[in-house]
Write a protein that holds these residues in place. Structure first.
Motif, PDB file in Angstrom:
ATOM      1  N   SER A  92      63.204  83.770  98.046  1.00  0.00           N
ATOM      2  CA  SER A  92      63.236  82.421  98.616  1.00  0.00           C
ATOM      3  C   SER A  92      64.413  81.612  98.070  1.00  0.00           C
ATOM      4  O   SER A  92      64.983  80.805  98.800  1.00  0.00           O
ATOM      5  N   LEU A  96      67.302  80.294 100.556  1.00  0.00           N
ATOM      6  CA  LEU A  96      67.582  78.854 100.584  1.00  0.00           C
ATOM      7  C   LEU A  96      69.080  78.614 100.447  1.00  0.00           C
ATOM      8  O   LEU A  96      69.671  77.850 101.224  1.00  0.00           O
ATOM      9  N   CYS A  99      71.028  80.100 103.645  1.00  0.00           N
ATOM     10  CA  CYS A  99      70.773  79.386 104.898  1.00  0.00           C
ATOM     11  C   CYS A  99      71.308  77.960 104.843  1.00  0.00           C
ATOM     12  O   CYS A  99      71.743  77.418 105.856  1.00  0.00           O
ATOM     13  N   ASN A 174      65.129  84.016 109.016  1.00  0.00           N
ATOM     14  CA  ASN A 174      66.152  83.175 108.428  1.00  0.00           C
ATOM     15  C   ASN A 174      66.884  82.342 109.472  1.00  0.00           C
ATOM     16  O   ASN A 174      67.418  81.281 109.162  1.00  0.00           O
ATOM     17  N   PHE A 177      65.505  78.980 109.395  1.00  0.00           N
ATOM     18  CA  PHE A 177      65.969  78.147 108.271  1.00  0.00           C
ATOM     19  C   PHE A 177      67.376  77.621 108.533  1.00  0.00           C
ATOM     20  O   PHE A 177      67.676  76.459 108.261  1.00  0.00           O
ATOM     21  N   VAL A 222      62.310  74.375 103.541  1.00  0.00           N
ATOM     22  CA  VAL A 222      62.799  75.739 103.767  1.00  0.00           C
ATOM     23  C   VAL A 222      62.322  76.647 102.637  1.00  0.00           C
ATOM     24  O   VAL A 222      61.845  77.757 102.875  1.00  0.00           O
ATOM     25  N   SER A 226      59.912  79.906 103.120  1.00  0.00           N
ATOM     26  CA  SER A 226      60.414  81.188 102.676  1.00  0.00           C
ATOM     27  C   SER A 226      59.473  81.801 101.637  1.00  0.00           C
ATOM     28  O   SER A 226      59.151  82.988 101.686  1.00  0.00           O
TER      29      SER A 226
END
Lengths: 310, 302
Positions: A92, A96, A99, A174, A177, A222, A226
Motif C-alpha cells: 500500500s 500510494l 499512483c 491501481n 487510485f 487511497v 490499497s
C-alpha cells in the motif's frame, strides 16, 4: 393569517415526517450492515454448550476467550499476522507513492499523449484481472524483461511480483487510485503552480512543497483502499506467492478446511467449528477496523475534498 | 497578453510539460511489462494450446478451436455466462439506485450524520474479501442461517418463506419476493464506494442553483430532476464502471470461478482464456452502451 399559520404547521409536520422516515431507513440499513459483525462477537465469546443451546443467542452464559486462543493457535497468528502486515504495508505504501506521482503527472502536465495515457489507465481497470493472470504468471515465473536478462529468474514465491507491480502503478485496481489522485491534483488552483514557477521552483519542488500537502486526505483514502484490498486479497496472493501460504487470509481459510474435514468425520460439532471460525474472522478483521477507525474522519468530513467523482 | 510574453511562456510551459513524463514513467514501464504484454499474450493463448514443458511452455496455434470448445463442447459455459450477465444487469442498476438513494439520505443535515456515514462506509472495509467468501461458501453459515444464530434476525429466508406459504401466495411469487429480499443485504454491502462517489457529487452541487430554482417556485421533485440528476450523470458513469469492475473479483461471480476452474483444472488454459475474452467482450460492449446513453447527456459544471 390563519391559513398562513396552518401552512407553517403543515410544513413543520412534513419536516418531522421526513426526518422520521430518514431515521427509520438509516437504522434499518445500518442494521443490515452491522448484523454480520454483531452476530460474530457474542458467538465468538461462547463456549460449545452455549453455542449448541438454542435458547442462548446473544448473551453467553459465561464469557470465554478459549475460541480466540484456539483460532490464534490454528492460524499461527503471530507469524501469519506479521507476514500479512509486512506485505500489505509494503504494497500500500508503494502503490500510494506511484499512483500519486502518476496522477500528478497526468493532471498537471499537458505532454503529448497525456489523454491517451489516461485512457490506458482506465483500460487497465475494465479488463478482468483473471484475463491477464496466467500470462502474467508465466512472465513472472520466467522473468526476463523481454529477453534483456540473460537467464530468466523465477519471481514467484517472493514479494517481488507485488513490489514491481506496485512501484509501477499496475497493481490491483491501481487505475482507480491514479484516477482519484489525478482528479485531486486537477482541482488545485493554477495560481499556486504559477506562484511557485515565479519563485523559481522546479516541477519537483512544486510537487513536494506546494501540491502534496494539499492532497493529504485523498492520499489517506487511497492508502486505506490499497491496504484493505491487499489485506483481503487471496487471488493475486495465490498467484504470486505460490506455495508459501503463511499469510492471514490463507490461515483463516485453513481453519474452515480443518473443521470441514473433522466435521465430516463427526469429530467436532458444527457449532464448535462456527464459534472458533467467528473468533478467527474477528481476529482477521480487527486490523481493518482499527485502520478504518483511525482514518474514518477523512471519509466522513472531507468527502467533498477527496475528489472521488466523475 | 502580448505576443512576445506569450511565446516565452509557451516554451517555458513546454519545457515544464516534458517533466510530466518523469512522473508518469513508472506507469508506462509497468503498463508495458505487466499489462500490455500479458494482455497481448492472452490473445495468443486463446488461439493456442498451451503445454508446460521443463524449460517453459510451448504454444501450438489452433485457431478458434478454444472458442468453439468453450461455446459448443462445454455444456456449462453458456448457461453460466448468460446467468452472470443477467445477474449483472440486475445488480448493477440495483446498486446504483440504492447508493444514490443512500447518498441522498446521508446528504442532509441531521443529528448523528457522522455515525450514519461511518456505518454506511463500513462495507468499503468489510465488504470485500475473504470473510465474505468464507461466509458465502461456508456450509456452517448455511446451517446457521436456517436455524441457529441467524434466526429471528429478520433476514433469514426460511421464516419468511414459511410465512408467505401461510398466506397462500403463488409459489413463483414467493420465490421472487424471497430472492429480492435476500439480495438486499448483498446490494447494500456492495454499495460503499458508490455511496461515497454520489455523496461527494451531491456536495459539489452549489447551493445557489437550488436557491435560484426555489425563487422560480420549483417543487422538490422538479429540483431533483432539473438540477440534482443532470449534475450527477458523471458520477453515474463512474459508478457503473466501478460496479462492473468490482464484480470481477466479487465472491459471488460464478463465471469467474467457472473460468478459473476450466483454466486450471478442466479443459485447459486456452479454453479458459477464450472464455475470459468473451466475458470481456460482453462487458466492453455493455460499457459502450452505457457511455452512449449517459455520455452524451453528461453535464459538467465548470
Amino acid at each position: 393569517m390563519r391559513s398562513l399559520r396552518a401552512k407553517a404547521r403543515l410544513t413543520r409536520y412534513k419536516a418531522i415526517l421526513v426526518s422520521l422516515v430518514r431515521y427509520a431507513l438509516i437504522i434499518a440499513i445500518s442494521f443490515v450492515i452491522l448484523y454480520p459483525l454483531m452476530a460474530k462477537i457474542p458467538s465468538s465469546l461462547m463456549n460449545e454448550a452455549d453455542a449448541i443451546d438454542r435458547m442462548v443467542r446473544w448473551i453467553p452464559s459465561q464469557i470465554t476467550l478459549d475460541n480466540f486462543r484456539t483460532a490464534f493457535r490454528m492460524m499461527n497468528y503471530p507469524v501469519t499476522f506479521q507476514n500479512s502486515l509486512k506485505l500489505t504495508l509494503t504494497v500500500s505504501t508503494l502503490q500510494l507513492v506511484s499512483c500519486t506521482l502518476v496522477g500528478y503527472g497526468l493532471a498537471r502536465f499537458q505532454f503529448r499523449g497525456n489523454s491517451l495515457l489516461f485512457g490506458l489507465v482506465l483500460f487497465t481497470l475494465i479488463v478482468p484481472p483473471q484475463m491477464v493472470a496466467l500470462p502474467l504468471y508465466l512472465n513472472l515465473r520466467y522473468f526476463d524483461v523481454f529477453g534483456l536478462l540473460k537467464k530468466p529468474i523465477n519471481l514467484l514465491g517472493t514479494h517481488w511480483p507485488f513490489i514491481l507491480t506496485s512501484v509501477t502503478g499496475t497493481g490491483f485496481r491501481n487505475g482507480f487510485f491514479i484516477y482519484i489522485m489525478r482528479q485531486v491534483f486537477r482541482g488545485m488552483p493554477a495560481d499556486l503552480e504559477d506562484a511557485a514557477l515565479v519563485d523559481g521552483a522546479g516541477p519537483f519542488a512544486t510537487f513536494f512543497r506546494i501540491m502534496l500537502p494539499g492532497a493529504g486526505s485523498a492520499m489517506l483514502i487511497v492508502f486505506l483502499f490499497s491496504f484493505v484490498w491487499q489485506w483481503n486479497d487471496i487471488f493475486l496472493s495465490t498467484l504470486y506467492l505460490g506455495g508459501s501460504l503463511e499469510y492471514l487470509p490463507f490461515a483463516l481459510e485453513r481453519i474452515t478446511h480443518i473443521f470441514y474435514e473433522s466435521r465430516r468425520e463427526f469429530l467436532v460439532s458444527y457449532q464448535y467449528a462456527s464459534i472458533v471460525n467467528n473468533a478467527g474472522m474477528l481476529m482477521f478483521i480487527a486490523p481493518l477496523l482499527v485502520i478504518y477507525g483511525v482514518l474514518q474522519r477523512y471519509f466522513v468530513e472531507s468527502i467533498e475534498r477527496t475528489g472521488i467523482k466523475g | 497578453m502580448g505576443t512576445k510574453g506569450r511565446k516565452s511562456r509557451l516554451t517555458l510551459r513546454q519545457k515544464r510539460n516534458s517533466a510530466g513524463y518523469v512522473f508518469v514513467l513508472p506507469f508506462i514501464i509497468g503498463f508495458a511489462l505487466f499489462f500490455l504484454w500479458p494482455f497481448a499474450q492472452s490473445i495468443i493463448f486463446s488461439l493456442s494450446e498451451l503445454e508446460i514443458t521443463r524449460e517453459g511452455y510451448d504454444l501450438h496455434f489452433v485457431g478458434f478451436t478454444n472458442y468453439y470448445r468453450a461455446l459448443f463442447v462445454n455444456a456449462n459455459f453458456l448457461p453460466t455466462f448468460l446467468g452472470q450477465i443477467q445477474s449483472m444487469l440486475i445488480s448493477v442498476p440495483s446498486i446504483l439506485i440504492f447508493s444514490f438513494f443512500a447518498a441522498l439520505l446521508l446528504n442532509g443535515e441531521f443529528k448523528g450524520r457522522w455515525l450514519a456515514r461511518v456505518i454506511f462506509f463500513l462495507p468499503v472495509v468489510m465488504g470485500a474479501g475473504i470473510v465474505l467468501q468464507l461466509e458465502k461458501f461456508d456450509y456452517m453459515y448455511d446451517i446457521l442461517r436456517a436455524g441457529g444464530f441467524g434466526r429471528g434476525a429478520g433476514i433469514g429466508g426460511a421464516d419468511l418463506k414459511l410465512l408467505l406459504y401461510e398466506l397462500k401466495l403463488p409459489v413463483v411469487l414467493i420465490e421472487v419476493i424471497v430472492t429480492a429480499l435476500e439480495g438486499i443485504p448483498d446490494i447494500i454491502r456492495k454499495s460503499g464506494i458508490q455511496i461515497l462517489v454520489f455523496l461527494s457529487g451531491l456536495q459539489s452541487i452549489p447551493a445557489y442553483l437550488y436557491e435560484a430554482c426555489e425563487m422560480e417556485g420549483a417543487t422538490g421533485w422538479e429540483k431533483f430532476w432539473l438540477i440534482t440528476f443532470p449534475l450527477m450523470t458523471p458520477m453515474i458513469i463512474t459508478n457503473v464502471v466501478y460496479s462492473i469492475v468490482d464484480s470481477f473479483t466479487a465472491v459471488d461471480n460464478e463465471l469467474v470461478r467457472f473460468i478459473h476452474k476450466t483454466a486450471f483444472g478442466g479443459m485447459g488454459y486456452g479454453v479458459g482464456v477464450a472464455m475470459s475474452w468473451m466475458y470481456f467482450a460482453a462487458i466492453g460492449s455493455m460499457l459502450a452502451v452505457v457511455m452512449a446513453i449517459f455520455g452524451r447527456r453528461t453535464y459538467y459544471l465548470d
